[in-house]
Design a protein around this motif. Sequence first.
Motif, PDB file in Angstrom:
ATOM      1  N   UNK A   1       0.823  -1.212   0.000  1.00  0.00           N
ATOM      2  CA  UNK A   1       0.000   0.000   0.000  1.00  0.00           C
ATOM      3  C   UNK A   1       0.859   1.264   0.000  1.00  0.00           C
ATOM      4  N   UNK A   2       2.169   1.122  -0.007  1.00  0.00           N
ATOM      5  CA  UNK A   2       3.019   2.303   0.167  1.00  0.00           C
ATOM      6  C   UNK A   2       2.883   3.277  -0.991  1.00  0.00           C
ATOM      7  N   UNK A   3       2.752   2.767  -2.209  1.00  0.00           N
ATOM      8  CA  UNK A   3       2.634   3.645  -3.371  1.00  0.00           C
ATOM      9  C   UNK A   3       1.399   4.523  -3.247  1.00  0.00           C
ATOM     10  N   UNK A   4       0.303   3.920  -2.811  1.00  0.00           N
ATOM     11  CA  UNK A   4      -0.948   4.667  -2.647  1.00  0.00           C
ATOM     12  C   UNK A   4      -0.805   5.712  -1.551  1.00  0.00           C
ATOM     13  N   UNK A   5      -0.188   5.331  -0.435  1.00  0.00           N
ATOM     14  CA  UNK A   5      -0.024   6.280   0.666  1.00  0.00           C
ATOM     15  C   UNK A   5       0.802   7.478   0.214  1.00  0.00           C
ATOM     16  N   UNK A   6       1.908   7.231  -0.498  1.00  0.00           N
ATOM     17  CA  UNK A   6       2.752   8.327  -0.962  1.00  0.00           C
ATOM     18  C   UNK A   6       1.994   9.200  -1.936  1.00  0.00           C
ATOM     19  N   UNK A   7       1.267   8.575  -2.864  1.00  0.00           N
ATOM     20  CA  UNK A   7       0.502   9.335  -3.854  1.00  0.00           C
ATOM     21  C   UNK A   7      -0.531  10.219  -3.187  1.00  0.00           C
ATOM     22  N   UNK A   8      -1.284   9.644  -2.254  1.00  0.00           N
ATOM     23  CA  UNK A   8      -2.309  10.422  -1.553  1.00  0.00           C
ATOM     24  C   UNK A   8      -1.694  11.533  -0.738  1.00  0.00           C
ATOM     25  N   UNK A   9      -0.611  11.226  -0.039  1.00  0.00           N
ATOM     26  CA  UNK A   9      -0.017  12.223   0.828  1.00  0.00           C
ATOM     27  C   UNK A   9       0.466  13.428   0.022  1.00  0.00           C
ATOM     28  N   UNK A  10       1.063  13.177  -1.137  1.00  0.00           N
ATOM     29  CA  UNK A  10       1.529  14.283  -1.965  1.00  0.00           C
ATOM     30  C   UNK A  10       0.383  15.154  -2.427  1.00  0.00           C
ATOM     31  N   UNK A  11      -0.742  14.540  -2.735  1.00  0.00           N
ATOM     32  CA  UNK A  11      -1.876  15.309  -3.215  1.00  0.00           C
ATOM     33  C   UNK A  11      -2.560  16.047  -2.086  1.00  0.00           C
ATOM     34  N   UNK A  12      -2.634  15.461  -0.912  1.00  0.00           N
ATOM     35  CA  UNK A  12      -3.308  16.120   0.198  1.00  0.00           C
ATOM     36  C   UNK A  12      -2.452  17.226   0.789  1.00  0.00           C
ATOM     37  N   UNK A  13      -1.147  16.987   0.916  1.00  0.00           N
ATOM     38  CA  UNK A  13      -0.294  17.938   1.623  1.00  0.00           C
ATOM     39  C   UNK A  13       0.620  18.720   0.689  1.00  0.00           C
ATOM     40  N   UNK A  14       0.442  18.600  -0.619  1.00  0.00           N
ATOM     41  CA  UNK A  14       1.328  19.248  -1.566  1.00  0.00           C
ATOM     42  C   UNK A  14       1.087  20.731  -1.691  1.00  0.00           C
ATOM     43  N   UNK A  15       1.707  21.328  -2.697  1.00  0.00           N
ATOM     44  CA  UNK A  15       1.644  22.775  -2.872  1.00  0.00           C
ATOM     45  C   UNK A  15       0.228  23.238  -3.131  1.00  0.00           C
ATOM     46  N   UNK A  16      -0.169  24.377  -2.537  1.00  0.00           N
ATOM     47  CA  UNK A  16      -1.520  24.887  -2.741  1.00  0.00           C
ATOM     48  C   UNK A  16      -1.706  25.424  -4.146  1.00  0.00           C
ATOM     49  N   UNK A  17      -2.912  25.352  -4.644  1.00  0.00           N
ATOM     50  CA  UNK A  17      -3.288  25.870  -5.940  1.00  0.00           C
ATOM     51  C   UNK A  17      -3.811  27.271  -5.704  1.00  0.00           C
TER      52      UNK A  17
ATOM     53  N   UNK B   1      -6.980   9.704  -4.328  1.00  0.00           N
ATOM     54  CA  UNK B   1      -6.632   8.289  -4.510  1.00  0.00           C
ATOM     55  C   UNK B   1      -5.330   8.151  -5.293  1.00  0.00           C
ATOM     56  N   UNK B   2      -5.118   9.019  -6.268  1.00  0.00           N
ATOM     57  CA  UNK B   2      -3.966   8.907  -7.144  1.00  0.00           C
ATOM     58  C   UNK B   2      -4.276   8.047  -8.361  1.00  0.00           C
ATOM     59  N   UNK B   3      -3.442   8.135  -9.396  1.00  0.00           N
ATOM     60  CA  UNK B   3      -3.746   7.460 -10.671  1.00  0.00           C
ATOM     61  C   UNK B   3      -3.782   5.941 -10.585  1.00  0.00           C
ATOM     62  N   UNK B   4      -2.927   5.332  -9.756  1.00  0.00           N
ATOM     63  CA  UNK B   4      -2.883   3.869  -9.700  1.00  0.00           C
ATOM     64  C   UNK B   4      -4.181   3.307  -9.103  1.00  0.00           C
ATOM     65  N   UNK B   5      -4.616   3.889  -7.982  1.00  0.00           N
ATOM     66  CA  UNK B   5      -5.843   3.395  -7.363  1.00  0.00           C
ATOM     67  C   UNK B   5      -7.070   3.753  -8.199  1.00  0.00           C
ATOM     68  N   UNK B   6      -7.035   4.898  -8.847  1.00  0.00           N
ATOM     69  CA  UNK B   6      -8.145   5.263  -9.724  1.00  0.00           C
ATOM     70  C   UNK B   6      -8.264   4.257 -10.860  1.00  0.00           C
TER      71      UNK B   6
END
Length: 443
Positions: free
Chosen positions: A6-22, A308-313
């Motif tokens: 599940x690590x790939x999903x966790x990293x993907x989600x974390x980057x999207x949730x905590x990444x740079x603001x739009x 979710x990120x592209x892999x889980x989607x």
Amino acid sequence: MKFTSVSLFIISCSNLVFGSPFTRKMFQKPHSIKRDNDTSPGSMLKLSSDADFHFEILRVLSVAPYQGADIGEVLVAANQIVPGDFESFYAAFNDLANIVHDYAKAIDSEKYPVSARNALFREATYYRSADFFLHGNWSDPRIDSLWEKQLTAFDSAIALLPTPGERITLQGDGFEIPAIFFGNGLPGPRPTLLMCNGYDGSQEEMYHAVGEAALQRGINVITFEGPGQPTVRRQQGLGFIPEWEKVVSPIIDYASSRRDVDASKIGLWGESFAGYLAPRVAAFDHRLAAVIAFDGLYSFGQAIFDQFGPEMTALYQSGNEEEFNSIILSMLADPATPTTIRWAIEQGLWSFKAASPFEWATEVEKYTLDGIVQDITTPVFVAAAQEEMFFAGQAELLAEKLGDLATYHLFESIDGAGEHCSLGASVLSSQVILDWFQDVIPS
């Protein structure tokens, strides 16, 4: 597609949730103040090393200006919370709620109605906060017992308002709609704001978030909840429905029937997830004079799948329900999973009353304004937060789709207003948005 961990999903989600603001600005900001020396977006003191715990502690503090909390006692409770430990969050706020309950009980409400009311409001807030991270286990009896305590305290408090709040129950399409009418005591039909919370919040919270601020300006307030929201989920066993107009149209009917409501000046305030629900209502019911999307949300489904990120989607879209569920459930069981992700999934399953993660994902896909946004004819205030951690880019998309109907406003970090729904800046956000509402409704 096979996932070995599940690590790939966790990293993907974390980057999207905590990444740079739009932070792209698409419309002129009302009430903006230029600072010639601005070089930084600003930053807020963190109340916990856990980002989600910081947000939820700030959420409690943010209702202090309108009698929902007291800052010192919240900070004392926050100091007892272990980052990432849901039980410690419960214990800290449950203990505080019990203490304030004893305070409130000792006050003679006939002699000191303001003191009693404010203590009762704080008690209700702290019981709600104690409940917040418990929804991963639907059978936990505290989910209901804490809610009954907060309802009892809140009802006792609103009975002590200068114009007491009125609990009402309206009939929806196969469900009941709990609501509260707050009048301001001024003569004649008044402008009125209907107020709806979102993915996890209650109508009681809305009184402190913006309701009292509206009442101070001579605006009536009607708070309410629909399927999936706290009281309806508990008492009627109903999860969220996409057709939110089935919730709001009966409330507009009710408001229009009251002699103290000006039916031409009814607005709808949607908070957080309801930043999607409120604009949706406007596509089907054109009696609203104005809509506030705080913060703006065009496609809740897309926002969730972005996290979710592209892999889980891709896995979800492949229809592999068993593997999708297995990965999500493994994440929930993994203590290394970030709190934001763990809580979002647990709350999603509970509030949508979904039997599995795949079923929840199937439901959230339905929450998009695609195909109906063109039917909105009402002016919409679209709020955005500079450090949006849940729905990055969605407010900008909603404003773009609405075109000239949208008034877009970016709440900035330098003002302490950059968190989702500008938590911690309720006085500022109320000023900006309620001034807009008063300007846009018919004179």
